[in-house]
Design an enzyme around this catalytic site. Structure first.
Site, PDB file in Angstrom:
ATOM      1  N   SER A 219      83.206 -24.784  40.138  1.00 55.48           N
ATOM      2  CA  SER A 219      83.048 -25.867  41.114  1.00 55.48           C
ATOM      3  C   SER A 219      84.423 -26.369  41.530  1.00 55.48           C
ATOM      4  O   SER A 219      84.716 -27.548  41.450  1.00 55.48           O
ATOM      5  CB  SER A 219      82.248 -26.997  40.500  1.00 55.48           C
ATOM      6  OG  SER A 219      82.795 -27.344  39.243  1.00 55.48           O
ATOM      7  N   THR A 220      85.219 -25.433  41.992  1.00 53.37           N
ATOM      8  CA  THR A 220      86.603 -25.723  42.377  1.00 53.37           C
ATOM      9  C   THR A 220      86.713 -26.912  43.324  1.00 53.37           C
ATOM     10  O   THR A 220      87.606 -27.734  43.191  1.00 53.37           O
ATOM     11  CB  THR A 220      87.195 -24.483  43.091  1.00 53.37           C
ATOM     12  OG1 THR A 220      86.466 -23.344  42.656  1.00 53.37           O
ATOM     13  CG2 THR A 220      88.650 -24.313  42.780  1.00 53.37           C
ATOM     14  N   ARG A 221      85.756 -26.988  44.281  1.00 55.30           N
ATOM     15  CA  ARG A 221      85.861 -28.006  45.332  1.00 55.30           C
ATOM     16  C   ARG A 221      85.603 -29.429  44.845  1.00 55.30           C
ATOM     17  O   ARG A 221      85.879 -30.388  45.560  1.00 55.30           O
ATOM     18  CB  ARG A 221      84.918 -27.666  46.491  1.00 55.30           C
ATOM     19  CG  ARG A 221      85.453 -26.544  47.359  1.00 55.30           C
ATOM     20  CD  ARG A 221      84.463 -26.164  48.429  1.00 55.30           C
ATOM     21  NE  ARG A 221      83.317 -25.451  47.886  1.00 55.30           N
ATOM     22  CZ  ARG A 221      82.187 -25.227  48.565  1.00 55.30           C
ATOM     23  NH1 ARG A 221      82.045 -25.669  49.790  1.00 55.30           N
ATOM     24  NH2 ARG A 221      81.207 -24.561  48.010  1.00 55.30           N
ATOM     25  N   MET A 222      85.072 -29.598  43.621  1.00 54.13           N
ATOM     26  CA  MET A 222      84.882 -30.955  43.093  1.00 54.13           C
ATOM     27  C   MET A 222      86.218 -31.563  42.673  1.00 54.13           C
ATOM     28  O   MET A 222      86.302 -32.777  42.469  1.00 54.13           O
ATOM     29  CB  MET A 222      83.934 -30.955  41.884  1.00 54.13           C
ATOM     30  CG  MET A 222      82.490 -30.626  42.184  1.00 54.13           C
ATOM     31  SD  MET A 222      81.661 -31.765  43.297  1.00 54.13           S
ATOM     32  CE  MET A 222      81.399 -33.187  42.249  1.00 54.13           C
ATOM     33  N   LYS A 223      87.217 -30.717  42.477  1.00 55.82           N
ATOM     34  CA  LYS A 223      88.531 -31.178  42.015  1.00 55.82           C
ATOM     35  C   LYS A 223      88.408 -32.102  40.803  1.00 55.82           C
ATOM     36  O   LYS A 223      88.886 -33.239  40.791  1.00 55.82           O
ATOM     37  CB  LYS A 223      89.283 -31.881  43.151  1.00 55.82           C
ATOM     38  CG  LYS A 223      89.536 -30.977  44.372  1.00 55.82           C
ATOM     39  CD  LYS A 223      90.574 -31.570  45.272  1.00 55.82           C
ATOM     40  CE  LYS A 223      91.005 -30.738  46.464  1.00 55.82           C
ATOM     41  NZ  LYS A 223      90.189 -29.656  46.952  1.00 55.82           N
TER      42      LYS A 223
END
Ligand code: UD1
Ligand code: MG
Length: 246
Positions: free
Chosen positions: A15-19
């Protein structure tokens, strides 16, 4: 027990985009993790066994769900697509003769009543697979539901694999399915990662079962909010707003 419905929840993806260091499905919406919301919706249908597919940060996800006595885990060590993820549940469900709901762990707005409808439509039609669909103009990134001129379901085409004409389709795959369990595992064995993402797509199982002469239907039983998968902090905030308004 062995023929009452069960469920598989996919929660192995990165879930890279959750940072964030927190595994995506453990982010909270209205005081509960996203995956707990999905588990609660599933339980409303009377499901007694839930297989959660873990991978990325598996130990953290397992620890957070440890208190659920109806949840078992299957590990997807490498993330090779949604179809590959579901394959990991075969051992846990090898003796199961009934239906299985397949869902994603990052869609906290799912309603138990919609999942029940999926199971009901499957039962009424003796179907091998029901694809849960929704209608939206914001179809970017989602799988499109392809039907023939008479409206009969043909296949699901992923955004990245879609033709110009298919990209216009507003009926989308919510990622929620009801399958006959053993038909699902048989179809998964026929998947090939021959697509733009070189992944094993769960969505191809629908077409595979149809080509075998089995009954496969796409049923518009969900609203688009239920299909809202959370990928970013903004989407998390949006989903919380919707839940507070319910
Ligand atoms: C998927 C569907 C698409 C649908 C959309 C709805 C496929 C091929 N496409 O696309 O038709 O419109 O969901 O949101 O299924 N996951 C794993 N292991 C993997 C890959 C994914 O556990 O190897 C999990 C993810 O963590 C996520 C879920 O499966 O919870 C869906 O995966 P994602 O990559 O978000 O699929 P989409 O591309 O959104
Ligand atoms: Mg997604």
């Amino acid at each position: 027990m062995s023929d009452s419905p069960v469920a598989i929840i996919l929660a192995a993806g990165k879930s890279t985009r959750m940072k964030s260091e927190t595994p995506k499905v453990l982010h909270q919406v209205c005081g509960q993790s996203m995956i707990d919301h999905v588990i609660n919706a599933v339980r409303e249908t009377g499901v007694q066994k839930i297989v959660v597919i873990v991978g990325h940060k598996a130990d953290e996800v397992k620890a957070a769900l440890d208190h659920h006595s109806d949840v078992v885990f299957a590990l997807q060590a490498e993330q090779k697509g949604t179809g590959h993820a579901v394959m990991m549940a075969e051992e846990a469900l090898k003796d199961h003769t009934g239906s299985v709901l397949v869902l994603a762990g990052d869609t906290p707005l799912l309603k138990g009543s919609s999942l029940q409808k999926l199971l009901d439509v499957q039962q009424e039609n003796g179907a091998a697979c029901i694809v849960g669909t929704a209608i939206t103009e914001n179809n970017h990134g989602l799988g499109r539901i392809v039907r023939d001129e008479a409206g009969k379901f043909l296949k699901i085409v992923e955004h990245k694999d879609a033709s110009e004409v298919e990209l216009q389709i507003q009926e989308i795959n919510t990622g929620c399915f009801a399958f006959q369990t053993q038909s699902l595992f048989a179809a998964l064995k026929k998947l090939r990662p021959e697509n733009q993402q070189a992944e094993y797509y769960l969505t191809d199982c629908a077409e595979i079962l149809l080509n075998e002469g089995k009954t496969v239907l796409a049923a518009n039983t969900l609203d688009i909010q239920e299909a809202m998968g959370v990928n970013t902090q903004d989407q998390l905030a949006e989903v919380e707003k919707v839940m507070l308004n319910r």
